[in-house]
Design an enzyme around this catalytic site. Structure first.
Site, short mmCIF file in Angstrom:
data_model
loop_
_atom_site.label_atom_id
_atom_site.label_comp_id
_atom_site.label_asym_id
_atom_site.label_seq_id
_atom_site.Cartn_x
_atom_site.Cartn_y
_atom_site.Cartn_z
N ARG A 234 3.19 22.87 29.56
CA ARG A 234 1.87 22.47 29.65
C ARG A 234 1.84 20.96 29.32
NH1 ARG A 234 1.72 26.83 31.72
NH2 ARG A 234 -0.37 28.08 32.19
N SER B 176 -7.04 29.11 32.03
CA SER B 176 -6.78 29.20 30.53
C SER B 176 -7.28 28.16 29.74
CB SER B 176 -5.08 29.28 30.18
OG SER B 176 -4.52 30.38 30.93
N GLU C 181 -5.87 23.79 26.11
CA GLU C 181 -5.12 23.37 27.13
C GLU C 181 -5.81 22.49 28.01
OE1 GLU C 181 -2.93 26.34 29.69
OE2 GLU C 181 -4.15 25.42 31.28
N1 EPU Z 1 -3.50 39.34 26.54
C1 EPU Z 1 -4.24 40.22 25.83
N2 EPU Z 1 -5.71 40.00 26.19
C2 EPU Z 1 -6.11 39.18 26.81
C3 EPU Z 1 -4.93 38.38 27.96
C4 EPU Z 1 -3.76 38.64 27.44
O1 EPU Z 1 -4.07 41.18 24.99
O2 EPU Z 1 -7.30 39.04 27.17
C5 EPU Z 1 -1.77 39.55 26.17
C6 EPU Z 1 -1.16 40.84 26.79
O3 EPU Z 1 -0.26 41.19 26.03
C7 EPU Z 1 -0.46 40.15 27.91
C8 EPU Z 1 -0.04 38.72 27.33
O4 EPU Z 1 -1.20 38.44 26.81
O5 EPU Z 1 0.59 40.94 28.35
C9 EPU Z 1 0.06 37.76 28.17
O6 EPU Z 1 -0.98 38.02 29.18
P1 EPU Z 1 -0.98 36.96 30.70
O7 EPU Z 1 0.17 37.48 31.41
O8 EPU Z 1 -2.16 37.23 31.39
O9 EPU Z 1 -0.50 35.65 30.32
P2 EPU Z 1 -1.20 34.54 29.60
O10 EPU Z 1 -0.08 34.13 28.40
O11 EPU Z 1 -2.51 35.10 29.05
C10 EPU Z 1 -0.23 32.56 31.08
C11 EPU Z 1 -0.83 31.28 31.45
C12 EPU Z 1 -1.52 31.49 32.87
C13 EPU Z 1 -0.68 32.05 33.90
C14 EPU Z 1 -0.24 33.27 33.24
C15 EPU Z 1 0.78 34.12 34.09
C16 EPU Z 1 -1.07 29.72 29.62
C17 EPU Z 1 -1.74 29.07 28.57
N3 EPU Z 1 -1.46 30.61 30.40
O12 EPU Z 1 -1.60 33.26 30.35
O13 EPU Z 1 -1.93 30.12 33.20
O14 EPU Z 1 -1.51 32.28 35.01
O15 EPU Z 1 0.42 33.14 32.02
O16 EPU Z 1 2.02 33.45 33.99
O17 EPU Z 1 0.26 29.70 29.28
C18 EPU Z 1 -3.66 28.55 33.49
O18 EPU Z 1 -3.00 27.92 32.79
O19 EPU Z 1 -4.78 28.27 33.71
C19 EPU Z 1 -3.37 29.94 33.51
C20 EPU Z 1 -4.40 30.87 34.09
#
Ligand code: EPU
Length: 351
Positions: free
Chosen positions: A169, A243, A347
């Site tokens: 990012r 995010s 972010e």
């Molecule tokens: N999780 C929780 N609770 C929540 C959300 C997430 O426990 O409410 C944990 C879960 O264990 C899950 C892990 O976090 O397995 C990862 O969650 P997720 O796969 O939803 O991905 P993220 O790390 O929360 C990132 C990006 C998103 C992108 C997704 C999918 C960042 C800051 N965000 O989210 O990007 O869509 O991965 O690849 O890196 C964005 O930048 O606007 C965005 C949506």
């Protein structure tokens, strides 16, 4: 005196920021072709006022009700094939092209590379600024180069991938060169035939649940759209900036100490020996006590809250302003820090 005709005064930005805040800009200029931009940078308003380049407005938080300066809204259109041979295609998109539509277009042509980045709201020109990423892919993986205009001189400059200094990012446009260049077009190197990236956790699970064994490019694109729809709010219905926080990267020793106390803590090992922890999980584990438990996830007041399907997303239900989100974000940062010793950072760009 140099005058730029399409400039508007006291312009409400509600339709131009995905939180949907009613911030009013002192000046607003919509750019539909590069010549307009070249003219704009020589105007007195441009020289005298602070300015902000706005593309989709999907990653900005206007903190105040007034933006005391000039908003430059980039709305240039055009997609062009620069080279097509063997297995490769180089395609150029103008900065104002809608990102999800552009991804859809490349997928419909059978070109691979951007499919996992489907459905991310925004415009092409903003994508390199924060090296958008999702489902195991980042923009930099298909990025070839971009063209930009230097604000101080009005001159064009090409940035190679190395020069963009992409990180998680991050890019040079958010750091060393912040506010100095306006990206006008981006060139992508796409493949006609390459392995699809299905490894990110919930992609395989989703495909299995839907009986898809060897997905086509189109099926993968559709799956990503469906997965995102299930987790992230539609900004046309509920204001948000996707995010809100980055996933923090912490020292291994810190992580190991946390893991002893919280054995279920999800994590991803980073190449530098550090560990990335999902901020969504950290946020979900902390927060005020409500009738539905002790968590920020799903918490809301009259105007703002934390999305109930993804704790990383702060939402605006209407009638609020940037201060409400800033206040909520601080409270979340404080409670995550108090429990885990990690200060999560936004972010989203604060304006
Ligand atoms: N999780 C929780 N609770 C929540 C959300 C997430 O426990 O409410 C944990 C879960 O264990 C899950 C892990 O976090 O397995 C990862 O969650 P997720 O796969 O939803 O991905 P993220 O790390 O929360 C990132 C990006 C998103 C992108 C997704 C999918 C960042 C800051 N965000 O989210 O990007 O869509 O991965 O690849 O890196 C964005 O930048 O606007 C965005 C949506």
């Amino acid at each position: 005196m140099c005058i730029f005709a399409p400039m508007k005064n006291d312009f409400n930005l509600q339709q131009y920021n995905s939180f949907g805040f009613n911030t009013v800009a002192k000046y607003f200029a919509e750019i539909n072709d590069i010549q307009q931009l070249e003219t704009l940078v020589s105007t007195d308003v441009f020289k005298q006022e602070k300015h902000l380049v706005l593309s989709g407005g999907n990653n900005v938080l206007f903190q105040d009700d007034v933006f005391d300066g000039l908003i430059i809204f980039i709305n240039t259109k055009g997609i062009e094939i620069l080279r097509e041979d063997g297995n490769e295609v180089v395609v150029r998109a103008q900065a104002g092209e809608d990102w999800p539509d552009f991804v859809k277009f490349t997928v419909s042509k059978g070109w691979q590379g951007l499919e996992n980045l489907a459905h991310i709201p925004g415009k092409v020109g903003a994508a390199p600024v924060q090296n958008i990423g999702a489902y195991g892919i980042e923009l930099k993986d298909s990025f070839l180069q971009c063209e930009a205009i230097e604000i101080s001189t009005g001159k064009k400059r090409v940035f190679t991938k190395n020069e963009c200094r992409f990180g998680y990012r991050e890019s040079v446009f958010k750091n060393e060169l912040k506010g100095q260049f306006i990206i006008t077009s981006v060139d992508f190197l796409l493949k006609k035939n390459a392995p699809l990236h299905l490894d990110y956790g919930n992609i395989k699970a989703y495909l299995e649940q839907n009986g898809i064994v060897n997905p086509t490019l189109q099926q993968l694109h559709n799956a990503i759209c469906a997965i995102r729809d299930a987790k992230l709010p539609d900004v046309k219905q509920i204001g948000s900036a996707g995010s809100f926080f980055k996933n923090p990267v912490i020292e291994k020793a810190h992580f190991e100490a946390l893991q002893k106390e919280f054995p279920n803590i999800p994590h991803y090992d980073e190449p530098n020996g550090k560990v990335k922890v999902p901020a969504g999980w950290l946020i979900e584990q902390t927060g005020p006590s409500t009738s539905s438990g002790t968590s920020w996830k799903g918490w809301r007041n009259e105007h703002v809250g934390v999305y109930d399907k993804q704790a990383l997303v702060l939402v605006h239900y209407g009638g609020g302003n940037g201060h409400d989100i800033v206040e909520l974000a601080r409270k979340i940062q404080d409670s995550v820090e108090a429990k885990f010793g990690i200060r999560i950072s936004p972010e989203v760009n604060f304006v």
